[in-house]
Design an enzyme around this catalytic site. Structure first.
Site, PDB file in Angstrom:
ATOM      1  N   THR A   1      -8.829   7.142  -8.638  1.00  0.00           N
ATOM      2  CA  THR A   1      -8.260   6.646  -7.621  1.00  0.00           C
ATOM      3  C   THR A   1      -6.656   7.112  -7.237  1.00  0.00           C
ATOM      4  O   THR A   1      -6.032   7.677  -8.174  1.00  0.00           O
ATOM      5  CB  THR A   1      -8.235   5.199  -7.412  1.00  0.00           C
ATOM      6  OG1 THR A   1      -7.512   4.781  -6.288  1.00  0.00           O
ATOM      7  CG2 THR A   1      -7.413   4.778  -8.672  1.00  0.00           C
ATOM      8  N   ASP A   2      -6.504   7.194  -5.817  1.00  0.00           N
ATOM      9  CA  ASP A   2      -5.088   7.566  -5.593  1.00  0.00           C
ATOM     10  C   ASP A   2      -3.866   6.221  -6.040  1.00  0.00           C
ATOM     11  O   ASP A   2      -2.831   6.601  -6.372  1.00  0.00           O
ATOM     12  CB  ASP A   2      -4.762   7.505  -4.174  1.00  0.00           C
ATOM     13  CG  ASP A   2      -5.124   6.366  -3.506  1.00  0.00           C
ATOM     14  OD1 ASP A   2      -6.532   5.885  -3.595  1.00  0.00           O
ATOM     15  OD2 ASP A   2      -4.587   5.512  -2.514  1.00  0.00           O
TER      16      ASP A   2
ATOM     17  N   ALA B   1     -16.903   0.815 -10.822  1.00  0.00           N
ATOM     18  CA  ALA B   1     -15.325   0.264 -11.149  1.00  0.00           C
ATOM     19  C   ALA B   1     -15.072  -0.800 -10.644  1.00  0.00           C
ATOM     20  O   ALA B   1     -15.853  -1.637  -9.793  1.00  0.00           O
ATOM     21  CB  ALA B   1     -14.710   1.266 -10.409  1.00  0.00           C
ATOM     22  N   TYR B   2     -14.239  -1.535 -11.238  1.00  0.00           N
ATOM     23  CA  TYR B   2     -13.723  -2.986 -10.670  1.00  0.00           C
ATOM     24  C   TYR B   2     -12.565  -2.456  -9.714  1.00  0.00           C
ATOM     25  O   TYR B   2     -11.566  -2.010  -9.896  1.00  0.00           O
ATOM     26  CB  TYR B   2     -12.724  -3.694 -12.075  1.00  0.00           C
ATOM     27  CG  TYR B   2     -12.406  -5.109 -11.583  1.00  0.00           C
ATOM     28  CD1 TYR B   2     -13.129  -6.220 -11.947  1.00  0.00           C
ATOM     29  CD2 TYR B   2     -11.089  -5.239 -10.625  1.00  0.00           C
ATOM     30  CE1 TYR B   2     -12.608  -7.371 -11.246  1.00  0.00           C
ATOM     31  CE2 TYR B   2     -10.724  -6.435 -10.218  1.00  0.00           C
ATOM     32  CZ  TYR B   2     -11.444  -7.473 -10.529  1.00  0.00           C
ATOM     33  OH  TYR B   2     -11.009  -8.772 -10.282  1.00  0.00           O
TER      34      TYR B   2
ATOM     35  N   GLY C   1     -23.153   0.559  -5.637  1.00  0.00           N
ATOM     36  CA  GLY C   1     -21.900   0.670  -4.687  1.00  0.00           C
ATOM     37  C   GLY C   1     -22.146   1.668  -3.894  1.00  0.00           C
ATOM     38  O   GLY C   1     -23.036   2.450  -3.435  1.00  0.00           O
TER      39      GLY C   1
ATOM     40  N   TRP D   1      -9.253   5.697   0.206  1.00  0.00           N
ATOM     41  CA  TRP D   1      -9.680   5.064   1.328  1.00  0.00           C
ATOM     42  C   TRP D   1     -11.336   5.389   1.443  1.00  0.00           C
ATOM     43  O   TRP D   1     -11.774   5.559   2.499  1.00  0.00           O
ATOM     44  CB  TRP D   1      -9.111   5.653   2.525  1.00  0.00           C
ATOM     45  CG  TRP D   1      -7.376   5.314   2.321  1.00  0.00           C
ATOM     46  CD1 TRP D   1      -6.697   5.192   1.324  1.00  0.00           C
ATOM     47  CD2 TRP D   1      -6.682   5.105   3.540  1.00  0.00           C
ATOM     48  NE1 TRP D   1      -5.388   4.988   1.788  1.00  0.00           N
ATOM     49  CE2 TRP D   1      -5.207   4.946   3.204  1.00  0.00           C
ATOM     50  CE3 TRP D   1      -6.796   5.380   4.795  1.00  0.00           C
ATOM     51  CZ2 TRP D   1      -4.136   4.593   4.037  1.00  0.00           C
ATOM     52  CZ3 TRP D   1      -5.811   5.093   5.705  1.00  0.00           C
ATOM     53  CH2 TRP D   1      -4.384   4.735   5.071  1.00  0.00           C
TER      54      TRP D   1
ATOM     55  N   TYR E   1      -4.955  -2.672 -11.231  1.00  0.00           N
ATOM     56  CA  TYR E   1      -6.071  -1.893 -10.804  1.00  0.00           C
ATOM     57  C   TYR E   1      -5.526  -0.339 -11.009  1.00  0.00           C
ATOM     58  O   TYR E   1      -6.478   0.438 -11.776  1.00  0.00           O
ATOM     59  CB  TYR E   1      -6.506  -1.865  -9.276  1.00  0.00           C
ATOM     60  CG  TYR E   1      -7.438  -0.826  -8.857  1.00  0.00           C
ATOM     61  CD1 TYR E   1      -8.661  -0.581  -9.152  1.00  0.00           C
ATOM     62  CD2 TYR E   1      -6.872   0.153  -7.777  1.00  0.00           C
ATOM     63  CE1 TYR E   1      -9.269   0.416  -8.694  1.00  0.00           C
ATOM     64  CE2 TYR E   1      -7.702   1.059  -7.322  1.00  0.00           C
ATOM     65  CZ  TYR E   1      -8.940   1.241  -7.620  1.00  0.00           C
ATOM     66  OH  TYR E   1      -9.992   2.079  -7.187  1.00  0.00           O
TER      67      TYR E   1
END
Length: 290
Positions: free
Chosen positions: A103-104, A62-63, A11, A152, A127
């Site tokens: 994540t945010d 991660a998905y 990734g 982002w 998610y």
């Protein structure tokens, strides 16, 4: 020599860590991809972590298909939640220190000031919910773990917003881009550097590994509209950009309107200098051009 396992090196973030791994000369890295380590195969995941005593585990897998997750909740939960439980529980047994990226999207995006680590989580997507559950299980595993929430993310590698906007800008005369969602674009190279800095600080003794949740994104704030304008301007793309509201571009999973993260904690503890998003964008675009 310390052993470091990087899970998900195919990734954006894993790729950037791999590119910078030589900077940590007192460490030996092992890199896995989804092909070499399917994290939904929990026995394989556990055995991979346990077979060699790793000092650090960096989880980049991660998905992340936010809209698709709404219809593939089971798969998203396997990767974002259950696999993290296995990593945490196995790391607790082997005494490995874990750095996990979140994540945010664990927040609902209704804030009016940058989110601090202690703010109430309230994900409104599959998610975000599966990522939050992964965080919670990791914290409950009694492993020494750092959770880095970011937002982002983009790089010169893989699929991301920056590369999509460059492609569309060259293909079309005009684009509609959302202006009422605000956050901080984050260059994966900077996040990779921060992760390696945390490990290097621990190894040198300048700052011991401090488990907990931290926020990391580039400095500054932008809307997707601002971000697109900056990308096109730097690349010399003359496509017309029209600002639109979120309601004019409905998606299966709602996006947070406000995703700005407060980075005071990680800056103070790890003495990090975090670059401004436009400076990092310039750096990334230079890589793409070359």
């Amino acid at each position: 020599m310390k052993n470091i396992l990087v899970i998900g090196s195919e990734g954006q973030l894993g790729h950037e860590i791999k590119n910078r791994s030589n900077s940590l000369q007192q460490a030996r890295f092992s890199f896995t991809t989804f092909e070499t380590l399917d994290v939904t195969n929990f026995d394989l995941l556990k055995n991979t972590i346990a077979k060699q005593p790793y000092d650090y585990i960096i989880n980049c897998t991660a998905y992340t298909a936010v809209d698709k997750a709404e219809s593939e909740a089971e798969l998203a939960r396997k990767i974002n939640t259950e696999a993290i439980r296995v990593i945490g529980e196995t790391a607790a047994q082997t005494q490995a220190k874990v750095i996990h990226v979140s994540t945010d999207y664990v927040f609902d995006g209704t804030n009016y000031r940058p989110y601090i680590e202690e703010d109430k989580t309230a994900p409104n997507t599959v998610y975000g919910q599966t990522k939050l559950e992964g965080e919670q299980l990791l914290l409950q595993s009694h492993s020494k773990s750092i959770i880095l929430r970011t937002s982002w993310l983009y790089s010169s590698h893989g699929n991301n917003f920056v590369k999509t906007m460059i492609r569309l800008g060259k293909e079309r005369d005009a684009l509609n881009v959302i202006y009422d969602q605000v956050g901080s674009p984050t260059y994966a190279g900077d996040l990779a550097q921060a992760i390696l800095h945390i490990i290097a600080s621990d190894l040198s003794g300048s700052q011991a590994f401090q488990p907990g949740i931290y926020h990391y994104s580039n400095e500054g704030v932008a809307s997707w509209y601002d971000f697109t304008l900056a990308i096109h301007q730097a690349m010399g793309i003359s496509c017309q950009i029209h600002p639109i509201e979120s309601k004019d571009y409905p998606t299966p999973a709602p996006r947070p309107h406000y995703s700005v993260l407060n980075k005071a904690k990680i800056k103070k503890i790890y003495q990090l200098q975090i670059p401004y998003w436009k400076d990092s964008l310039t750096k990334c675009l230079a890589e793409l051009k070359s």
